[in-house]
Structure formats: structure tokens, C-alpha cells
Design an enzyme around this catalytic site. Structure first.
Site, short mmCIF file in Angstrom:
data_model
loop_
_atom_site.label_atom_id
_atom_site.label_comp_id
_atom_site.label_asym_id
_atom_site.label_seq_id
_atom_site.Cartn_x
_atom_site.Cartn_y
_atom_site.Cartn_z
N ARG A 130 -4.91 51.06 -25.57
CA ARG A 130 -3.67 51.42 -26.66
C ARG A 130 -2.22 51.53 -26.11
O ARG A 130 -1.38 52.27 -27.00
CB ARG A 130 -4.09 52.78 -27.72
N LYS A 152 10.14 42.15 -26.57
CA LYS A 152 9.19 41.24 -27.36
C LYS A 152 7.91 40.66 -26.65
O LYS A 152 8.40 40.09 -25.45
CB LYS A 152 9.97 39.89 -28.09
N GLU A 194 19.72 28.99 -22.71
CA GLU A 194 19.78 30.40 -23.31
C GLU A 194 21.22 30.88 -22.98
O GLU A 194 21.45 31.85 -23.76
CB GLU A 194 18.39 31.17 -22.85
N LYS A 236 22.14 40.57 -24.37
CA LYS A 236 20.91 40.84 -24.95
C LYS A 236 20.76 42.46 -25.22
O LYS A 236 20.49 42.76 -26.22
CB LYS A 236 19.81 40.30 -24.13
N GLU A 246 14.75 43.31 -35.17
CA GLU A 246 15.06 42.01 -35.74
C GLU A 246 15.41 42.28 -37.34
O GLU A 246 14.71 41.28 -37.88
CB GLU A 246 14.26 40.88 -35.13
N ARG A 250 19.82 40.68 -34.35
CA ARG A 250 18.89 40.39 -33.23
C ARG A 250 18.71 38.81 -33.67
O ARG A 250 18.36 38.07 -32.87
CB ARG A 250 17.62 41.03 -33.11
N ASN A 254 18.59 33.82 -32.27
CA ASN A 254 17.57 32.68 -32.47
C ASN A 254 18.57 31.44 -32.82
O ASN A 254 18.34 30.33 -33.33
CB ASN A 254 17.16 32.67 -33.74
N HIS A 257 17.50 27.63 -32.60
CA HIS A 257 16.16 27.75 -32.70
C HIS A 257 15.64 27.11 -33.74
O HIS A 257 14.29 26.46 -33.88
CB HIS A 257 15.54 29.22 -32.22
N HIS A 261 13.21 24.50 -32.82
CA HIS A 261 11.81 24.55 -32.90
C HIS A 261 11.01 23.53 -33.78
O HIS A 261 10.02 23.20 -33.30
CB HIS A 261 11.28 25.93 -33.86
N HIS A 274 11.36 24.05 -23.78
CA HIS A 274 11.70 24.97 -24.85
C HIS A 274 13.58 24.92 -24.83
O HIS A 274 14.18 24.44 -25.92
CB HIS A 274 11.06 26.24 -24.76
P1 NAD Z 1 6.96 29.64 -17.47
O1 NAD Z 1 6.89 31.36 -17.35
O2 NAD Z 1 6.04 28.93 -17.72
O3 NAD Z 1 7.62 29.31 -16.04
C1 NAD Z 1 8.27 27.82 -15.84
C2 NAD Z 1 7.52 27.43 -14.74
O4 NAD Z 1 8.22 27.85 -13.71
C3 NAD Z 1 6.12 27.80 -14.57
O5 NAD Z 1 5.43 26.61 -14.06
C4 NAD Z 1 6.15 28.78 -13.37
O6 NAD Z 1 4.93 28.86 -12.90
C5 NAD Z 1 7.28 28.43 -12.56
N1 NAD Z 1 7.91 29.43 -11.91
C6 NAD Z 1 8.40 30.70 -12.35
N2 NAD Z 1 8.83 31.37 -11.41
C7 NAD Z 1 9.20 30.39 -10.51
C8 NAD Z 1 10.01 30.43 -9.15
N3 NAD Z 1 10.55 31.29 -8.85
N4 NAD Z 1 9.73 29.64 -8.22
C9 NAD Z 1 8.92 28.61 -8.45
N5 NAD Z 1 8.19 28.32 -9.76
C10 NAD Z 1 8.45 29.36 -10.57
O7 NAD Z 1 8.39 29.54 -18.55
P2 NAD Z 1 9.64 30.20 -18.71
O8 NAD Z 1 10.63 28.99 -19.17
O9 NAD Z 1 10.19 31.25 -17.66
O10 NAD Z 1 9.54 31.09 -20.29
C11 NAD Z 1 9.01 30.31 -21.33
C12 NAD Z 1 8.41 31.47 -22.35
O11 NAD Z 1 9.03 32.43 -22.38
C13 NAD Z 1 7.81 30.85 -23.46
O12 NAD Z 1 6.45 31.25 -23.87
C14 NAD Z 1 8.82 31.47 -24.39
O13 NAD Z 1 8.26 31.59 -25.72
C15 NAD Z 1 8.98 32.85 -23.93
N6 NAD Z 1 10.30 33.77 -24.46
C16 NAD Z 1 10.20 35.03 -24.74
C17 NAD Z 1 11.28 35.64 -25.09
C18 NAD Z 1 11.07 37.08 -25.44
O14 NAD Z 1 12.07 37.69 -25.75
N7 NAD Z 1 9.97 37.55 -24.95
C19 NAD Z 1 12.43 35.08 -25.12
C20 NAD Z 1 12.66 33.84 -24.49
C21 NAD Z 1 11.45 32.77 -24.21
N1 GLY Z 2 14.56 35.71 -27.36
C1 GLY Z 2 14.94 36.25 -28.67
C2 GLY Z 2 14.86 37.79 -29.26
O1 GLY Z 2 14.45 38.36 -27.85
O2 GLY Z 2 15.07 38.17 -30.01
#
Ligand code: NAD
Ligand code: GLY
Length: 369
Positions: A130, A152, A194, A236, A246, A250, A254, A257, A261, A274
Site C-alpha cells: 500500500r 506522476k 521537452e 517543473k 493537474e 500543470r 502538456n 502534446h 499524442h 515521444h
Molecule cells: P526510456 O526509459 O525507454 O529510455 C530510452 C532508452 O534509453 C531505453 O532504451 C533505455 O534503456 C536507454 N537508456 C536510458 N538511460 C541510458 C543511458 N544513460 N545510457 C544508455 N542508454 C540509456 O525512455 P525515456 O525517453 O527516458 O522516457 C519515456 C517514458 O517516460 C514514457 O513512457 C513517457 O510516458 C514517460 N514520461 C513520464 C513523465 C512523468 O511525468 N512521469 C514525463 C515524461 C515522460
Molecule cells: N510530464 C507532464 C507532467 O508531469 O505533468
């Protein structure tokens, strides 16, 4: 905007009352993690390190050294790399690994990796027993400037991205820019979308800095990278502190986006990363702002030029226009009938619009062709 040397440590603060935390940015970030683990603030139990198959061989040992030095036992769970891992059954696997290792309510989850790892590990932490605390060690630009900050967490469902999740703030974020040295160039470029977004929505100086320093940033010059990472975390943190759930502000995050999207959906999530879709989405949103008379053509061109300087796509000549518009309409249904566009009103300033006629959204998208 002042530049800073790569040895400088920055600690933006997320002010959320009892759930406040520091975002440590500097070459000693892992040592700071070690100090946190050894401190009275850290949970006393087992550490559950969640990472992915690309990141584990690069950085897991350095993290494990700090965990052991703090006198803690640790279980490591390594996910297959990539977005495909961000699904509910993997959360069950992570929790199963924690249980088998004997983790209880005194446990701590450590997320080491990009946004995928942070989102799923954070979500696992939010539901395990939990809810147990977690910390983030982000290793991609996306994760360092965006996903690791703000709480998030979640996974995808076949019917929608990020549709299962929870708000669960980390206890701390530990950012070592040097980890970006191994990041594939395309991931770096996509992540910079971003940062450009942060400039457009909140900080004209940051945008100007990006225009002036694109080449150094793309060359992974750590001094040049520090400014956008630090400033993005500050922006942020301020937005999330004002509107954690949000309800209004917040949604500025987006920007790009709504179009982005739809572009991801229409391209089958295969053609664009993305951030690349967000760059196209920002270009369309800039044109929407121009069509609405909120910004001029020079603004839209300036934003397009900045995205292009970072090697991001600014046109999609083969875009299936009707499919992309249909994807946006579907998004509209999913959001209770209102499609919200974040539209630029000047550099560093955006407004929310829910009254955009379909023909104007179409005209903005057509400028990408
Ligand atoms: P990811 O985590 O898939 O990383 C991209 C690639 O880089 C992967 O293959 C990973 O293994 C590799 N990698 C990571 N760090 C590395 C490093 N230092 N050296 C070599 N390779 C490395 O993708 P991402 O772009 O980091 O994140 C995308 C995700 O984040 C999506 O799912 C998106 O929805 C989410 N996201 C969430 C928020 C939030 O507020 N929670 C905000 C933006 C994006
Ligand atoms: N990446 C959008 C948010 O964190 O609200």
C-alpha cells in the site's frame, strides 16, 4: 543566462509540505544518494533497485556500491529496455521480486533508468504494501528534465498510454549528468524537445540559451547540458508545487502534446520517439497560435528553427491527416468531450483553449505537411 562549470552542484527544491524533496544535480549525485541512504531519513529496510537491461550494465554497480556502503541489503530487478515494459503485469513481477527477497513496509524502491523505469518503479512503490518510499536516479534527458520530478507514476494499457497510475512523489531525485554520455544521440535529441517546451511555456531566457548552445548540447558538453537540466527541474518543481494534481497550471506541461499524442497514434507509435512527436506537436501549436493571432509568424518560425537545430522533425510530409485528426477526436472522447490545446501567447507564455474549431486544428496540422 549564466553558465556554470561541470563540478557545480545544484539542488532545486520541490516544496510539497511533508512530501517536499530535493533534486540533487551534480557529479556527486550518487554520493548524495549514499548519504541519504545512511541517514535517519531513509527507510530502514531492504532496497529494491529497479533498472533496465541497457542501464544495468552501465550504472547498477555504482548504485549498489552506495547501497552496500550504507549497510543495506538490496534486491535488483532488471526490466527489458523500452516502452513495452511499461505494463501492469511487469508491476506484478517487480512486487513478486520484492516479496521473494523479503521486502516489507520498511523497504525503499530505487529507480535507475529512463522515464519507463521511473514510471513503472514509482508505480510499483505506490502500490507495494500500500505504498513504500522511492527515489529516482534518472539516466535520460526525458527523465532528468521531466519524468523523475513531479510524482506522476504509472503504466500503459493496450487501450491507452499512461492510463493506469498514481501520484506518488519520490523522496529525492539524484541526477548525474555524466550518465548522459552513454545515451544514444537520437534519445538525447528527442529529450531536448521537452526542454524546448519548458522554454516556450515558462522561460524565454532558457529558449534563447537553447538557440545559442544547440551544438554544444548535442555534443554532450556537460557544462552546456547543466543549464537546461537545472532550469527544467526548477520550472517543473514550480509548476507541480502550484498544481500537483493537474487542476489547471500543470496542464501547461502538456504543450505540444495534444497534436503530439495524435501524431504518435497515427504513426503507430513506431515512426517517432515521444519527443519527436512533441516537436511536431509544438510546431503545429505554434501555427495554431499564429492562426488565433496570439503570436506572429516569426514566433512560429523561431520555434521551428530551434527544434530543427536539435535535429527534431518539424514537418511530416506523409502525415495521414484524416487519421491524425481522428486520433485527436478519440482523445477528445477519452477526456469527457473537451479537447484542450495549450497555445503560445509569446515566448515563455501559454494559454489554455478549449474552444478551437475543428477547421482551425486541421489548418494548424496541415502546416506540417
Ligand atoms: P526510456 O526509459 O525507454 O529510455 C530510452 C532508452 O534509453 C531505453 O532504451 C533505455 O534503456 C536507454 N537508456 C536510458 N538511460 C541510458 C543511458 N544513460 N545510457 C544508455 N542508454 C540509456 O525512455 P525515456 O525517453 O527516458 O522516457 C519515456 C517514458 O517516460 C514514457 O513512457 C513517457 O510516458 C514517460 N514520461 C513520464 C513523465 C512523468 O511525468 N512521469 C514525463 C515524461 C515522460
Ligand atoms: N510530464 C507532464 C507532467 O508531469 O505533468
Amino acid at each position: 543566462m549564466a553558465e556554470c562549470v561541470s563540478t557545480t552542484v545544484h539542488v532545486p527544491f520541490m516544496p510539497l509540505g511533508a512530501r517536499s524533496y530535493d533534486i540533487h544535480i551534480g557529479p556527486d549525485a550518487l554520493d548524495r544518494l549514499g548519504a541519504y541512504l545512511a541517514s535517519d531519513h531513509a527507510p530502514k529496510g531492504l532496497v529494491g533497485l529497479v533498472t533496465d537491461a541497457h542501464v544495468a550494465p552501465l550504472y547498477a554497480d555504482a548504485v549498489l556500491d552506495r547501497v552496500r556502503a550504507a549497510g543495506k541489503a538490496c534486491v535488483v530487478h532488471t526490466l527489458p529496455a523500452g516502452e513495452e515494459s511499461k505494463r501492469l503485469d511487469r508491476v506484478g513481477e517487480i512486487c513478486g521480486a520484492f516479496l521473494e527477497a523479503g521486502m516489507d513496509r520498511a523497504g525503499l524502491v530505487v529507480a535507475l533508468g529512463g522515464g519507463v523505469t521511473g514510471d513503472i518503479a514509482g508505480f510499483a512503490a505506490s502500490v507495494f504494501m500500500r505504498g513504500v518510499p522511492f527515489v529516482q536516479i534518472p539516466t535520460t534527458i526525458v527523465a532528468q528534465v521531466d519524468s523523475s520530478v513531479g510524482g506522476k507514476t504509472g503504466v500503459n494499457h493496450p487501450l491507452g498510454k499512461n492510463t493506469i497510475g498514481a501520484f506518488h512523489q519520490p523522496d529525492g531525485v539524484f541526477i548525474d549528468l555524466a550518465m548522459l554520455s552513454t545515451l544514444p544521440d537520437r534519445e538525447l535529441r528527442a529529450g531536448m524537445a521537452e526542454v524546448i517546451k519548458h522554454g516556450v511555456i515558462a522561460d524565454a531566457d532558457l529558449f534563447a540559451y537553447l538557440e545559442e548552445n544547440a551544438a554544444r548540447i548535442l555534443a554532450k558538453d556537460l557544462d552546456a547540458l547543466r543549464v537546461p537540466v537545472v532550469r527544467s527541474c526548477e520550472i517543473k518543481a514550480a509548476v507541480v508545487a502550484a498544481d500537483e494534481r493537474e487542476q489547471g497550471l500543470r496542464a501547461n506541461l502538456n504543450y505540444g502534446h495534444t497534436f503530439g499524442h495524435a501524431i504518435e497514434t497515427a504513426s503507430g507509435y513506431a515512426r517517432f520517439l515521444h519527443g519527436e512527436a512533441v516537436a511536431l506537436g509544438m510546431c503545429a501549436a505554434g501555427e495554431l497560435g499564429r492562426l488565433l493571432g496570439l503570436v506572429d509568424a516569426a514566433f512560429a518560425e523561431r520555434q521551428r528553427a530551434c527544434c530543427a537545430a536539435f535535429g527534431l522533425p518539424v514537418r511530416w510530409p506523409e502525415m495521414p491527416l484524416e487519421e491524425t485528426l481522428a486520433a485527436m477526436k478519440h482523445d477528445k472522447k477519452a477526456r469527457a468531450g473537451t479537447l484542450k490545446f495549450i497555445v503560445p501567447a509569446g515566448m515563455g507564455m501559454v494559454v489554455h483553449r478549449t474552444d478551437i474549431p475543428p477547421e482551425l486544428a486541421r489548418a494548424a496540422l496541415e502546416t506540417l505537411l
